[in-house]
Design a protein around this motif. Structure first.
Motif, PDB file in Angstrom:
ATOM      1  N   UNK A 108       0.877  -1.392  -0.057  1.00  0.00           N
ATOM      2  CA  UNK A 108      -0.075  -0.057  -0.059  1.00  0.00           C
ATOM      3  C   UNK A 108       0.847   1.229   0.092  1.00  0.00           C
ATOM      4  N   UNK A 109       2.011   1.073   0.675  1.00  0.00           N
ATOM      5  CA  UNK A 109       2.926   2.271   0.811  1.00  0.00           C
ATOM      6  C   UNK A 109       3.601   2.524  -0.758  1.00  0.00           C
ATOM      7  N   UNK A 110       3.794   1.406  -1.279  1.00  0.00           N
ATOM      8  CA  UNK A 110       4.357   1.429  -2.659  1.00  0.00           C
ATOM      9  C   UNK A 110       3.467   2.129  -3.394  1.00  0.00           C
ATOM     10  N   UNK A 111       2.180   1.928  -3.386  1.00  0.00           N
ATOM     11  CA  UNK A 111       1.140   2.342  -4.230  1.00  0.00           C
ATOM     12  C   UNK A 111       0.809   3.835  -3.816  1.00  0.00           C
ATOM     13  N   UNK A 112       0.880   4.176  -2.887  1.00  0.00           N
ATOM     14  CA  UNK A 112       1.016   5.510  -2.547  1.00  0.00           C
ATOM     15  C   UNK A 112       1.855   6.317  -3.182  1.00  0.00           C
ATOM     16  N   UNK A 113       3.211   5.707  -3.527  1.00  0.00           N
ATOM     17  CA  UNK A 113       4.104   6.512  -4.127  1.00  0.00           C
ATOM     18  C   UNK A 113       3.836   6.335  -5.705  1.00  0.00           C
ATOM     19  N   UNK A 114       3.944   4.930  -6.169  1.00  0.00           N
ATOM     20  CA  UNK A 114       3.840   4.887  -7.643  1.00  0.00           C
ATOM     21  C   UNK A 114       2.570   4.942  -8.492  1.00  0.00           C
ATOM     22  N   UNK A 115       1.308   4.665  -7.576  1.00  0.00           N
ATOM     23  CA  UNK A 115       0.021   4.608  -8.337  1.00  0.00           C
ATOM     24  C   UNK A 115       0.085   3.614  -9.387  1.00  0.00           C
ATOM     25  N   UNK A 116       0.748   2.505  -9.472  1.00  0.00           N
ATOM     26  CA  UNK A 116       0.695   1.549 -10.485  1.00  0.00           C
ATOM     27  C   UNK A 116       0.107   0.151  -9.881  1.00  0.00           C
ATOM     28  N   UNK A 117      -0.692  -0.514 -10.605  1.00  0.00           N
ATOM     29  CA  UNK A 117      -1.573  -1.779 -10.121  1.00  0.00           C
ATOM     30  C   UNK A 117      -0.251  -2.740  -9.809  1.00  0.00           C
ATOM     31  N   UNK A 118      -0.513  -3.359  -8.575  1.00  0.00           N
ATOM     32  CA  UNK A 118       0.690  -4.358  -8.158  1.00  0.00           C
ATOM     33  C   UNK A 118      -0.034  -5.669  -8.125  1.00  0.00           C
TER      34      UNK A 118
END
Ligand code: SF4
Length: 433
Positions: A108-118
């Motif tokens: 979730x922290x990664x997504x907050x930064x990159x906004x790319x689907x994981x």
């Protein structure tokens, strides 16, 4: 400003346990729990039936629709077996499986930064170890669950779980005992040992330190604050004289055994690929009653399994009478795509399933009443939980898992001996002695 999160959980006690552990992980990382309008929604999915898949999809879509700007993270058994279906659901940002749930916080922290689907689904065949999730506090007030084991190798022909949860794996004994200490430091008196197939604890070949479920019970019983230990379920084959003797010796084991029977017909048990027959099951119940004469034996039964004849159904009804269960959960067989049973001939139609389910529920009501009536005059140890539905009464569960109500003044989370005086509305009434 703290980011907020909420976790929506479907399915079993193990899923609920894992959601509570993930909740603690989020909070320890500085996130704040918030029911509505949260920044992050995690959906912990279930795939035990086709209906569970549908409910998982509905929960995901609803969370997205109601929270257009939130991060939607999906994890659990449904996304483990059907990741592509989850990817197709509009607005899903993060997808994990059933054995790497603890990664959701950092993703979730990664997504907050990159906004790319994981998408991070780990293959179950490569997963040999269990996620060491721990909980210090739980939403329930009196009974705390500890997940000690994951996965299942039984491959019952109607069940998806081995495909969703993978191979058996056991938690390290020290971490289980440490968690029991933390939970009892937080006031819990009853510990429920749970897992996907609890009886398989310590059975994986790779395990260096050979231990068994009874070792867990004995070690948890050594924790001072633990007053009662309950098992979420047991496999009949694992009941032995040695197991029961050691269990009894702890003085803290609840005399409640949830032994899933599924059918009383040997023909159907074979088709289900269950690993026992009715006579072995009965033998184990009699052994239990030798050590725990007033044990509560609860079970699950599936009606309308493919090729189930009227004769098979009668065998099940007769067997139920022989055993005298204290409670039966009845399920109508539901075809589960991806299981062996779903491809079997002789699928039973819905009306017959309904009739047979009705027969078993009617019988269940009678034998449960008989078991309750047998308690009158007995003294049961009761852990009080809450105000009763009966006006002016407090209620709690006995160690053999019956709801007991008293008029006496007693606090929540207290264990008291209660003399049972009567049965009312399928519950027991008594007085503290
Ligand atoms: S024991 Fe059978 S029913 Fe239970 S989880 Fe394993 S495969 Fe499924």
């Amino acid at each position: 400003m703290k980011n907020t999160f909420n976790i929506l959980t479907l399915g079993c006690k193990v899923n609920q346990y894992e959601s509570e552990a993930i909740e603690e992980l989020f909070i320890n990382r500085g996130f704040e729990k918030q029911e509505d309008k949260a920044d992050i929604y995690v959906i912990n999915t279930c795939t035990v039936t086709n209906m569970s898949d549908r409910k998982s999809r509905q929960t995901i879509s609803k969370a997205r629709k109601e929270n257009p700007n939130a991060i939607i993270a999906v994890m659990g058994c449904y996304s483990q077996v059907k990741p592509d279906e989850v990817k197709k659901i509009e607005g899903v940002d993060i997808i994990l499986g059933s054995r790497n749930k603890e990664d959701v916080v950092s993703l979730c922290q990664d997504f907050l930064n990159d906004k790319k689907q994981i998408s991070d689904i780990i293959s179950l065949s490569e997963t040999k170890t269990i996620e060491e999730l721990q909980i210090e506090n739980q939403s329930e007030m009196t009974r705390a669950y500890i997940k000690i084991q994951d996965g299942c190798n039984m491959y019952c022909s109607y069940c998806m779980i081995p495909y969703a949860r993978g191979d058996i794996s056991s938690r390290n004994m020290d971490s289980i005992v440490e968690e029991a200490k933390k939970l009892t430091d937080n006031g819990f008196k009853e510990i429920v040992l749970t897992g996907i197939h609890v009886s398989s604890y310590g059975k994986e070949k790779a395990l260096k330190e050979k231990s068994d479920l009874i070792d867990v019970i004995e070690n948890v019983a050594k924790v001072d604050g633990v007053k009662r230990i309950r098992l979420s379920s047991m496999e009949p084959r694992h009941i032995s004289r040695d197991f029961l003797e050691r269990m009894k010796k702890t003085g803290k084991a609840c005399d409640h055994f949830h032994l899933s029977l599924q059918s009383g017909s040997n023909h159907i048990l074979k088709l289900m690929n269950r690993k026992y027959d009715p006579s072995l099951y009965k033998e184990k119940v009699e052994l239990i009653r030798e050590y725990f004469p007033n044990a509560g034996i609860t079970t699950d039964i599936i009606v309308g399994f493919p090729q189930e004849t009227e004769e098979d159904h009668k065998d099940t009804l007769e067997f139920i009478k022989e055993i005298g269960f204290s409670k039966i959960h009845v399920f109508k067989y539901s075809k589960r795509t991806g299981t062996v049973a779903a491809t079997m001939s002789g699928q039973i139609n819905g009306n017959i399933k309904k009739e047979r389910s009705h027969d078993i529920l009617k019988l269940e009501e009678k034998i449960r009443k008989d078991f309750l009536q047998k308690q009158v005059g007995n003294t049961l140890s009761v852990l009080f939980e809450t105000k009763s539905d009966m006006d002016g009464f407090m209620s709690g569960y006995s160690s053999n898992y019956l709801r007991v109500n008293v008029k006496d003044k007693v606090e929540t989370n207290q264990i008291k001996d209660v003399l049972i005086t009567e049965v009312k509305d399928n519950e027991l009434i008594g007085k503290i002695i």
